[in-house]
Design a protein around this motif. Structure first.
Motif, PDB file in Angstrom:
ATOM      1  N   LEU A 184       7.492  38.073  14.298  1.00 55.24           N
ATOM      2  CA  LEU A 184       8.527  37.255  15.064  1.00 55.24           C
ATOM      3  C   LEU A 184       9.402  36.422  14.273  1.00 55.24           C
ATOM      4  CD1 LEU A 184       6.513  36.839  18.398  1.00 55.24           C
ATOM      5  CD2 LEU A 184       7.950  38.346  18.060  1.00 55.24           C
ATOM      6  N   PRO A 225      12.316  33.378  22.853  1.00 56.42           N
ATOM      7  CA  PRO A 225      11.836  34.848  23.198  1.00 56.42           C
ATOM      8  C   PRO A 225      12.436  35.712  24.134  1.00 56.42           C
ATOM      9  CG  PRO A 225      10.085  33.588  23.672  1.00 56.42           C
ATOM     10  CD  PRO A 225      11.261  32.542  23.349  1.00 56.42           C
ATOM     11  N   LEU A 249      15.690  42.159  29.085  1.00 54.30           N
ATOM     12  CA  LEU A 249      14.383  42.024  28.790  1.00 54.30           C
ATOM     13  C   LEU A 249      14.162  42.350  26.942  1.00 54.30           C
ATOM     14  CD1 LEU A 249      12.423  43.475  31.785  1.00 54.30           C
ATOM     15  CD2 LEU A 249      12.818  40.873  31.036  1.00 54.30           C
ATOM     16  N   LYS A 299      13.913  43.186  20.225  1.00 55.92           N
ATOM     17  CA  LYS A 299      12.484  42.745  19.860  1.00 55.92           C
ATOM     18  C   LYS A 299      11.631  43.812  19.338  1.00 55.92           C
ATOM     19  CE  LYS A 299      12.503  39.703  23.972  1.00 55.92           C
ATOM     20  NZ  LYS A 299      11.777  39.244  25.383  1.00 55.92           N
ATOM     21  N   PRO A 300      10.636  43.533  18.405  1.00 57.75           N
ATOM     22  CA  PRO A 300       9.875  44.320  18.297  1.00 57.75           C
ATOM     23  C   PRO A 300       8.749  44.340  19.377  1.00 57.75           C
ATOM     24  CG  PRO A 300       9.407  42.473  16.896  1.00 57.75           C
ATOM     25  CD  PRO A 300      10.824  42.215  17.854  1.00 57.75           C
ATOM     26  N   ILE A 301       8.418  45.722  19.687  1.00 51.81           N
ATOM     27  CA  ILE A 301       7.391  45.663  20.791  1.00 51.81           C
ATOM     28  C   ILE A 301       6.493  46.980  20.535  1.00 51.81           C
ATOM     29  CG2 ILE A 301       7.460  47.044  23.073  1.00 51.81           C
ATOM     30  CD1 ILE A 301       8.126  44.459  23.739  1.00 51.81           C
TER      31      ILE A 301
END
Lengths: 162, 254
Positions: A118, A136, A141, A159-161
């Motif tokens: 992150l 964040p 979303l 975002k990395p998910i």
């Protein structure tokens, strides 16, 4: 002559993500299966980036309409979590498209979102690593808010998910 | 799945879905009112996640023979809700909302990590996805609790007061079901006690960094009841408000 699966994939390349119109849904990796079922019937499986993604019904419709447009008579689109989405599923071209949109692409993860992951972000404008996360949660979303201390610009990250 | 296992699974799913729906609604009450823009966006985003997640759990319930998700969510009497009392409490000030978010989301993330290993395939698949999303909720909570716990005397004392006020309600999240053993034996869910143990470990690490103290164990008196439909006076007005638009014309096509 019946349409082939690769022609369907190709036809779907022009369907864009409604929230990030520079990237196609195929490059996003959210179309997980295409199946030709008979002469003019196609079955497509999709999976959401986020369970609460409000665009999913719209995306089903866009896929449906595109395939009708190229001449398929019957199109069935189903959303499932059988092969859940994660940010490693975005194609190389997709990552470039995100950057073109001013979004820092998600770094590749090893199956887990760690604090290091992150914090390891590159500014999409000047490539500096001297950046900080402001929040964040961003305007959708799948995006977070950051600030670059080098070029003094606010930017967003996809975002990395896992 | 035999009848007893089905009943046990449904009850578990209702607890989870109702917690998500109600905390999601509470989170959404910060929209437009957040102390800073980023926090307004954060609570609104978490609301969207949680309400979307609750819908997915209601969809699994529908496959098990329960009602259509919108009807179950918006047209059910408040006395039939399975949520813990903790999530229905009013938002209070930002310190209370933040502390509740911290305590709830740590439990939620662990619950979904446990459910990702469930023998009940539909919830295992959904949990696999949701647990990744919740990383960001927990990350958000950890940052703010740590920052405000250490910032200055006022912020520290407000966060400590919020923790004390939340504590027994938070313990109420782990109220056991009468079907606990069925769920454990059938490997559907490893149980509330196991969850509580892991939760205490995780939150203790962060609270220590935040210089905040968990109340002494002799004062732990969990507020149980929510899982068995005993609610505070705050749930009914919330459920009425949530269903207000839906109730005008329940059959309408959107």
């Amino acid at each position: 002559m019946a349409i082939t699966e690769s022609e369907i994939w190709q036809a779907l390349e022009v369907v864009k993500d409604p929230e990030i119109p520079t990237i196609s849904m195929t490059d996003m990796g959210i179309i997980t299966k295409v199946e030709v079922r008979g002469e003019s019937s196609v079955y497509v499986e999709m999976t959401p980036t986020f369970v609460g993604c409000p665009a999913i019904k719209m995306m089903e419709q866009l896929v449906h309409d595109r395939l009708i447009e190229v001449g398929i008579k019957e199109v069935i689109v189903k959303t499932t979590l059988d092969k859940p989405w994660d940010s490693n599923k975005i194609s190389e071209r997709g990552l470039l498209c995100l950057k073109k949109h001013g979004l820092a692409p998600p770094p590749k993860h090893q199956g887990e979102i760690t604090d290091e992951l992150l914090e390891n972000i590159t500014c999409p404008f000047c490539e500096s690593k001297n950046v900080e996360m402001k929040s964040p949660f961003g305007p959708t979303l799948c995006r977070s808010l950051h600030y670059c201390n080098n070029c003094l610009q606010a930017f967003e990250q996809f975002k990395p998910i896992v | 799945m035999n009848e007893k296992t089905t009943i046990a699974t449904k009850e578990l799913l209702y607890k989870i879905a109702d917690d998500l729906l109600i905390i999601g609604h509470r989170n959404s009450e910060w929209t437009g009112l957040g102390p800073i823009l980023e926090e307004d966006i954060s609570f609104s985003s978490m609301a969207q996640d949680k309400i979307g997640q609750s819908m997915s759990v209601f969809q699994i319930l529908q496959q098990l023979g329960e009602g259509e998700p919108d009807t179950v969510a918006f047209n059910r009497a408040s006395e039939n809700f399975y949520n813990s009392q903790f999530v229905e409490l009013p938002n209070g000030e930002y310190d209370f909302s933040l502390m509740r978010h911290f305590l709830y989301d740590h439990a939620d993330q662990l619950r979904f990590e446990m459910l990702a290993k469930s023998s009940f395939d539909p919830i295992a698949k959904l949990a696999q996805k949701i647990k990744g999303e919740l990383k960001y909720h927990v990350y958000h909570a950890n940052i703010w609790v740590t920052k405000l716990g250490n910032a200055n005397e006022e912020s520290h004392s407000r966060m400590q007061t919020a923790l004390n006020e939340c504590w027994n309600f938070a313990l109420g999240m782990f109220e056991e079901s009468e079907f606990e053993n069925t769920l454990i034996n059938e490997k559907i869910f490893a149980g509330e006690n196991e969850l509580k143990k892991k939760w205490l470990e995780n939150i203790s690490l962060i609270l220590e960094k935040a210089s905040l103290k968990i109340p002494e164990e002799k004062n732990w008196k969990p507020f149980f009841g929510g899982r068995k439909h005993i609610h505070t006076e705050y749930l009914k007005p919330l459920v009425d408000e949530m269903g207000e638009v839906f109730s005008i014309d329940p059959g309408v096509e959107w």
